[in-house]
Design a protein around this motif. Structure first.
Motif, PDB file in Angstrom:
ATOM      1  N   THR A  55      57.984  72.491  35.930  1.00  0.00           N
ATOM      2  CA  THR A  55      58.728  72.014  35.179  1.00  0.00           C
ATOM      3  C   THR A  55      57.843  71.737  34.140  1.00  0.00           C
ATOM      4  O   THR A  55      56.417  71.583  34.000  1.00  0.00           O
ATOM      5  CB  THR A  55      59.435  70.518  35.616  1.00  0.00           C
ATOM      6  N   ASP A  56      58.597  71.696  32.660  1.00  0.00           N
ATOM      7  CA  ASP A  56      57.697  71.302  31.543  1.00  0.00           C
ATOM      8  C   ASP A  56      58.673  70.041  30.856  1.00  0.00           C
ATOM      9  O   ASP A  56      58.261  69.806  29.949  1.00  0.00           O
ATOM     10  CB  ASP A  56      57.725  72.475  30.355  1.00  0.00           C
ATOM     11  N   SER A  57      59.183  69.706  31.765  1.00  0.00           N
ATOM     12  CA  SER A  57      59.892  68.148  31.299  1.00  0.00           C
ATOM     13  C   SER A  57      61.332  68.249  30.564  1.00  0.00           C
ATOM     14  O   SER A  57      62.057  67.483  30.543  1.00  0.00           O
ATOM     15  CB  SER A  57      59.064  67.035  30.789  1.00  0.00           C
ATOM     16  N   PHE A  58      61.425  69.627  30.214  1.00  0.00           N
ATOM     17  CA  PHE A  58      62.845  69.920  29.720  1.00  0.00           C
ATOM     18  C   PHE A  58      63.663  70.946  30.723  1.00  0.00           C
ATOM     19  O   PHE A  58      65.022  71.016  30.428  1.00  0.00           O
ATOM     20  CB  PHE A  58      62.502  70.919  28.304  1.00  0.00           C
ATOM     21  N   ARG A  59      63.066  71.298  31.450  1.00  0.00           N
ATOM     22  CA  ARG A  59      63.975  72.306  32.526  1.00  0.00           C
ATOM     23  C   ARG A  59      62.858  72.254  33.821  1.00  0.00           C
ATOM     24  O   ARG A  59      61.462  71.868  33.949  1.00  0.00           O
ATOM     25  CB  ARG A  59      63.691  73.805  32.255  1.00  0.00           C
ATOM     26  N   LEU A  60      63.345  72.623  35.095  1.00  0.00           N
ATOM     27  CA  LEU A  60      62.703  72.576  36.249  1.00  0.00           C
ATOM     28  C   LEU A  60      63.411  73.738  36.746  1.00  0.00           C
ATOM     29  O   LEU A  60      64.498  73.989  37.219  1.00  0.00           O
ATOM     30  CB  LEU A  60      63.106  71.299  36.995  1.00  0.00           C
ATOM     31  N   ALA A  61      62.437  74.268  37.734  1.00  0.00           N
ATOM     32  CA  ALA A  61      62.697  75.504  38.624  1.00  0.00           C
ATOM     33  C   ALA A  61      62.181  75.388  39.918  1.00  0.00           C
ATOM     34  O   ALA A  61      61.166  74.713  40.183  1.00  0.00           O
ATOM     35  CB  ALA A  61      62.241  76.954  38.258  1.00  0.00           C
ATOM     36  N   GLU A  62      63.108  75.430  41.050  1.00  0.00           N
ATOM     37  CA  GLU A  62      62.454  75.414  42.359  1.00  0.00           C
ATOM     38  C   GLU A  62      63.099  76.490  43.185  1.00  0.00           C
ATOM     39  O   GLU A  62      64.085  76.908  43.147  1.00  0.00           O
ATOM     40  CB  GLU A  62      63.300  73.950  42.905  1.00  0.00           C
ATOM     41  N   LYS A  63      61.989  77.063  44.057  1.00  0.00           N
ATOM     42  CA  LYS A  63      62.357  78.331  44.736  1.00  0.00           C
ATOM     43  C   LYS A  63      61.752  77.986  46.401  1.00  0.00           C
ATOM     44  O   LYS A  63      60.765  77.347  46.431  1.00  0.00           O
ATOM     45  CB  LYS A  63      61.374  79.335  44.168  1.00  0.00           C
ATOM     46  N   LYS A  64      62.579  78.156  47.166  1.00  0.00           N
ATOM     47  CA  LYS A  64      62.363  77.693  48.574  1.00  0.00           C
ATOM     48  C   LYS A  64      62.124  79.098  49.386  1.00  0.00           C
ATOM     49  O   LYS A  64      63.054  79.919  49.203  1.00  0.00           O
ATOM     50  CB  LYS A  64      63.166  77.008  49.506  1.00  0.00           C
ATOM     51  N   ILE A  65      61.138  79.521  50.194  1.00  0.00           N
ATOM     52  CA  ILE A  65      60.795  80.663  50.798  1.00  0.00           C
ATOM     53  C   ILE A  65      60.763  80.325  52.380  1.00  0.00           C
ATOM     54  O   ILE A  65      59.869  79.437  52.763  1.00  0.00           O
ATOM     55  CB  ILE A  65      59.389  81.365  50.436  1.00  0.00           C
TER      56      ILE A  65
END
Length: 365
Positions: free
Chosen positions: A170-180
């Protein structure tokens, strides 16, 4: 030192090794690649003190030895040769590089001051398919902050969750999460890998085929496979408790083809204002979904997109780039966009893919 090596193998790995050499540093030896000829192998090492790599290649060793040669020079030279094999020989303070049609001499540095590459061992190791680990990194790293002011968010956060290895940025403006999904995953505290090192890890993993071994301790993480060993510093910090900001409910949902939205965004890109602002408007009763942009200098545009809509009427301003970046991480042909209300974040998932979640904050202007 005198060795003969297949040129194609050097040309494949050398650009990756050279990128890890130190740039603009006062210590000249850090801009070099340490070349070690021993036994039946050629080893190449590079480090900028933040990340390090060692690559081992088969070679015909006529004379053992060690040299430190400027990485950029060696890489550029070898990349422009077109032969099957190359002979590297140390002559005094120089490295001779010969093929059947070319002979070059490259200045060497004293190698005695070249730093060691940390060797990580211990109980905290696991095996994972290289493509899965690569997917985790690539899916989220674009959301990392590029500023070092807050190191904990200028990173990719990796942690275990039951049988999932979770990657978050995250950069505090967006957030990405990926689960493997991964079996036999050890229980460990989260790891914070610096963003700039993640970029180099991705380049190294792009060359892998099959499984990789990941090991770590409090300060370092390493990835190894087929004669390649890469190690990176870890950030000592605490990643934000991001789960509390991912909403559990939404007011409106749109399901549409990913390519339709990409095409509309490309047109909107022409008409962006100085804030890179686009406007998403949904009216489920009218079955209307539109993407628009307006610039005082260029003009304005609006694109209607076919979508399955349900919920309340809503509109939200977003940063164009923050929305467009996500599509590199969505493998599905269709995307689901969840709206939480006016001037509130949106959530994007690939349809049928629960492993990836992307949250974007609105532009309230």
């Amino acid at each position: 030192m005198k060795i003969e090596c297949v040129l194609e193998k050097l040309q494949k790995i050398l650009p990756v090794v050279e990128r890890i050499t130190g740039k603009n540093l006062t210590l000249n030896v850090l801009s070099s690649i340490l070349v070690i000829a021993s036994g039946k192998t050629l080893k190449m090492r590079a480090t900028n003190l933040d990340i390090g790599i060692e690559v081992e290649l088969p070679a015909k060793i006529e004379k053992e030895g060690v040299v430190a040669v400027r990485g950029a020079t060696l890489n550029e030279l070898l990349s422009n040769l077109n032969e099957k094999t190359v002979v590297l020989e140390s002559i005094g303070d120089n490295l001779s590089v010969k093929t059947s049609t070319n002979a070059s001499t490259v200045k060497c540095y004293p190698y005695g001051d070249f730093p060691t590459i940390p060797l990580i061992s211990g109980n905290f190791c696991f095996e994972i398919d290289s493509k899965k680990f690569l997917s985790g990194m690539k899916s989220v790293c674009f959301s990392s902050s590029v500023s070092d002011i807050k190191p904990e968010i200028s990173s990719v956060y990796i942690y275990p969750d039951n049988e999932d290895l979770v990657f978050v940025a995250t950069d505090s403006f967006r957030l990405a999460e990926k689960k493997i999904k991964i079996k036999n995953l050890p229980d460990f505290h989260g790891l914070l890998v610096p963003y700039k090192n993640v970029v180099e890890m991705i380049r190294v993993l792009d060359l892998a085929d099959g499984g990789v071994r990941v090991c770590f301790n409090k300060n370092q993480i390493s990835i190894s496979y087929d004669g390649v060993y890469l190690t990176s510093r870890l950030i000592d910090g605490v990643f934000p408790d991001y789960k509390q900001i991912i909403p559990k409910e939404h007011t409106t949902e749109a399901v549409l083809l990913k390519q339709d939205l990409i095409n509309a965004l490309k047109i909107n890109n022409i008409f962006l204002d100085k804030f890179n602002q686009i406007y998403l408007s949904l009216n489920p009763k009218e079955k209307a979904f539109s993407v628009s942009a307006k610039s005082g200098e260029v003009g304005e545009t609006s694109a209607n997109i076919s979508a399955a809509l349900k919920g309340e009427e809503v509109g939200v301003n977003l940063n164009y780039r923050f929305l467009f970046d996500v599509f590199q991480s969505v493998s599905s042909d269709s995307v689901s966009i969840l709206f939480l209300g006016p001037s509130k974040p949106i959530i994007i998932n690939g349809v049928g893919d629960t492993s990836f979640t992307y949250l974007v904050m609105p532009l309230n202007r």
